[in-house]
Write a protein that holds these residues in place. Structure first.
Motif, short mmCIF file in Angstrom:
data_model
loop_
_atom_site.label_atom_id
_atom_site.label_comp_id
_atom_site.label_asym_id
_atom_site.label_seq_id
_atom_site.Cartn_x
_atom_site.Cartn_y
_atom_site.Cartn_z
N ALA A 98 11.22 111.88 -19.84
CA ALA A 98 11.85 110.92 -18.93
C ALA A 98 11.55 109.52 -19.47
CB ALA A 98 11.30 111.06 -17.50
N GLY A 99 12.19 108.52 -18.86
CA GLY A 99 11.86 107.12 -19.13
C GLY A 99 11.97 106.72 -20.58
N SER A 100 10.98 105.95 -21.02
CA SER A 100 11.05 105.34 -22.36
C SER A 100 11.10 106.39 -23.47
CB SER A 100 9.86 104.40 -22.57
OG SER A 100 8.65 105.11 -22.61
N VAL A 174 5.89 114.94 -13.68
CA VAL A 174 6.71 114.76 -14.88
C VAL A 174 5.90 114.03 -15.96
CG1 VAL A 174 8.79 113.63 -15.78
CG2 VAL A 174 8.83 114.77 -13.55
N ASP A 175 5.38 112.86 -15.61
CA ASP A 175 4.54 112.09 -16.53
C ASP A 175 3.69 111.13 -15.72
OD1 ASP A 175 6.09 109.82 -15.91
OD2 ASP A 175 7.40 110.08 -17.63
N PHE A 176 2.72 110.52 -16.36
CA PHE A 176 1.88 109.54 -15.66
C PHE A 176 1.11 108.70 -16.66
CE2 PHE A 176 -2.12 111.97 -16.12
CZ PHE A 176 -1.63 113.25 -16.32
N LYS A 177 0.57 107.59 -16.12
CA LYS A 177 -0.22 106.66 -16.94
C LYS A 177 -1.66 106.65 -16.47
CE LYS A 177 -0.66 102.57 -15.75
NZ LYS A 177 -1.59 101.57 -15.23
N LEU A 178 -2.58 106.66 -17.40
CA LEU A 178 -4.01 106.61 -17.06
C LEU A 178 -4.66 105.43 -17.77
CD1 LEU A 178 -4.95 110.39 -17.63
CD2 LEU A 178 -4.53 109.27 -15.42
N PRO A 196 2.29 107.08 -6.79
CA PRO A 196 3.71 107.10 -7.18
C PRO A 196 4.13 105.88 -8.00
CG PRO A 196 3.47 107.71 -4.87
CD PRO A 196 2.14 107.19 -5.32
N ASP A 197 3.25 104.86 -8.07
CA ASP A 197 3.51 103.72 -8.96
C ASP A 197 3.26 104.10 -10.42
OD1 ASP A 197 4.13 101.93 -6.97
OD2 ASP A 197 2.51 100.52 -7.43
N THR A 198 2.36 105.03 -10.65
CA THR A 198 1.92 105.31 -12.02
C THR A 198 2.28 106.72 -12.49
OG1 THR A 198 -0.27 106.06 -11.28
CG2 THR A 198 -0.05 103.71 -11.80
N CYS A 199 2.92 107.49 -11.62
CA CYS A 199 3.34 108.85 -11.99
C CYS A 199 4.84 108.99 -11.77
CB CYS A 199 2.71 109.90 -11.06
SG CYS A 199 0.93 109.92 -11.00
N ARG A 200 5.50 109.85 -12.55
CA ARG A 200 6.84 110.30 -12.17
C ARG A 200 6.67 111.62 -11.44
NH1 ARG A 200 8.83 107.73 -17.00
NH2 ARG A 200 10.23 106.09 -16.30
N LEU A 201 7.19 111.67 -10.23
CA LEU A 201 7.03 112.84 -9.37
C LEU A 201 8.42 113.29 -8.92
CD1 LEU A 201 4.17 111.23 -7.24
CD2 LEU A 201 3.87 112.94 -9.05
N PHE A 219 12.42 102.45 -7.01
CA PHE A 219 12.42 100.97 -7.00
C PHE A 219 13.03 100.44 -8.30
CE2 PHE A 219 10.06 97.19 -8.47
CZ PHE A 219 10.42 96.28 -7.48
N ARG A 220 12.59 101.01 -9.42
CA ARG A 220 13.07 100.51 -10.73
C ARG A 220 14.59 100.54 -10.80
NH1 ARG A 220 8.99 104.18 -12.95
NH2 ARG A 220 7.19 102.98 -13.66
N HIS A 221 15.19 101.64 -10.32
CA HIS A 221 16.62 101.85 -10.51
C HIS A 221 17.42 101.70 -9.21
CE1 HIS A 221 15.47 102.93 -14.51
NE2 HIS A 221 14.72 103.92 -14.09
N1 UDP Z 1 3.72 103.72 -16.39
C1 UDP Z 1 2.89 102.91 -15.63
N2 UDP Z 1 2.69 101.61 -16.03
C2 UDP Z 1 3.26 101.09 -17.13
C3 UDP Z 1 4.10 101.92 -17.92
C4 UDP Z 1 4.31 103.22 -17.52
O1 UDP Z 1 2.33 103.35 -14.63
O2 UDP Z 1 3.01 99.91 -17.44
C5 UDP Z 1 3.95 105.11 -15.99
C6 UDP Z 1 5.35 105.33 -15.46
O3 UDP Z 1 5.38 105.18 -14.05
C7 UDP Z 1 5.64 106.75 -15.86
C8 UDP Z 1 4.82 106.93 -17.16
O4 UDP Z 1 3.84 105.92 -17.14
O5 UDP Z 1 5.13 107.64 -14.89
C9 UDP Z 1 5.65 106.85 -18.40
O6 UDP Z 1 6.37 105.65 -18.40
P1 UDP Z 1 7.39 105.30 -19.58
O7 UDP Z 1 6.64 105.10 -20.84
O8 UDP Z 1 8.48 106.30 -19.59
O9 UDP Z 1 7.91 103.86 -19.23
P2 UDP Z 1 9.10 103.39 -18.27
O10 UDP Z 1 10.27 104.24 -18.55
O11 UDP Z 1 8.53 103.55 -16.90
O12 UDP Z 1 9.28 101.96 -18.68
#
Ligand code: UDP
Length: 244
Positions: A98-100, A174-178, A196-201, A219-221
């Motif tokens: 997903a995402g980037s 789905v994914d998350f940031k740590l 939910p700010d830092t994870c895709r659920l 929120f993003r989209h």
């Molecule tokens: N993420 C985050 N903070 C950041 C960048 C990403 O919490 O500064 C989380 C984001 O919510 C997602 C995961 O990390 O769950 C992967 O994000 P991605 O790299 O796909 O970036 P995005 O598409 O959100 O710009």
């Protein structure tokens, strides 16, 4: 008793000092930002929801042997945490594309990633948190190979614990940031937040790509119903925590 001093204000949290130099107070804000703060807004009740979700997930991880900075929750929007030196790396763990990742590689959204993909970004707002190669990470001396190894091992363990827990909540992680930090004793611990700010659920079983989203992508989209999605995640986390 000295008054708490604001140590740092980030996009989603304010960190205050306490009387104990080893303990900080993290205040979770309702402010929301996306796309490196180019998009700004407020998600009503988010601070309290994210503080509560993070509390439950930190407790779960601690119980499973993952060290975290969490100490206790002292108010609806506030938790006490251990003071740590943050490693300036954002660890991204991906179970599903997903995402980037999709934007940068062309991999279709929803593709199951086996094995789980662990990526590292430079925690640097001015540079826009760029994706790092291992060699760049070592060049910048952000971690030693041994430290990175420990960070990756811990990240995969966290993924295992959280994926299982969210699955029981009817949610796909789905994914998350740590983010990680080192305590004054030199112990590596999980820091920041898990919310939910830092994870895709994604709502398990929901195939509609807009309806399934239960995280900050609403929120993003501009998908609408942001507050109710966050609230739904909280309710499921609380219900599952009570059961286990
Ligand atoms: N993420 C985050 N903070 C950041 C960048 C990403 O919490 O500064 C989380 C984001 O919510 C997602 C995961 O990390 O769950 C992967 O994000 P991605 O790299 O796909 O970036 P995005 O598409 O959100 O710009």
């Amino acid at each position: 008793m000295s008054a708490p001093q604001k140590l740092y204000e980030g996009k989603a949290k304010i960190v205050y000092t306490t009387d104990d130099p080893e303990i900080l107070l993290a205040y979770f804000k309702d402010d929301a930002t996306a796309f490196n703060a180019q998009k700004r807004g407020t998600i009503q009740g988010k601070g309290e929801i994210n503080n509560t979700i993070s509390t439950h997930l930190f407790k779960l991880l601690e119980a499973e042997g993952v060290p975290t900075h969490f100490i206790d929750t002292v108010a609806p929007n506030e938790m006490r945490v251990k003071r740590v030196k943050i490693v300036p790396i954002e660890v991204i763990v991906r179970n599903i594309a997903a995402g980037s990742l999709c934007k940068q590689t062309g991999i279709a959204v929803g593709t199951v990633l086996e094995p789980t993909l662990v990526e590292y970004c430079y925690k640097n707002d001015e540079l826009g948190d760029p994706l790092l190669t291992g060699d760049r990470l070592f060049l910048l001396k952000l971690a030693t190979p041994e430290q990175l190894d420990e960070i990756k091992t811990l990240s995969l363990k966290i993924n295992q614990v959280l994926s299982e827990f969210f699955d029981k909540c009817g949610i796909t992680l789905v994914d998350f940031k740590l983010e990680f930090g080192y305590t004054s004793e030199g112990q590596l611990v999980l820091a920041d937040e898990i919310s939910p700010d830092t994870c895709r659920l994604w709502n398990k079983g929901e195939t509609d790509p807009n309806l399934r989203v239960m995280d900050k992508d609403r929120f993003r989209h501009d998908l609408g119903n942001v507050e109710s999605a966050y609230q739904q995640v909280l309710e499921r986390v609380l219900a599952q925590t009570k059961m286990s």
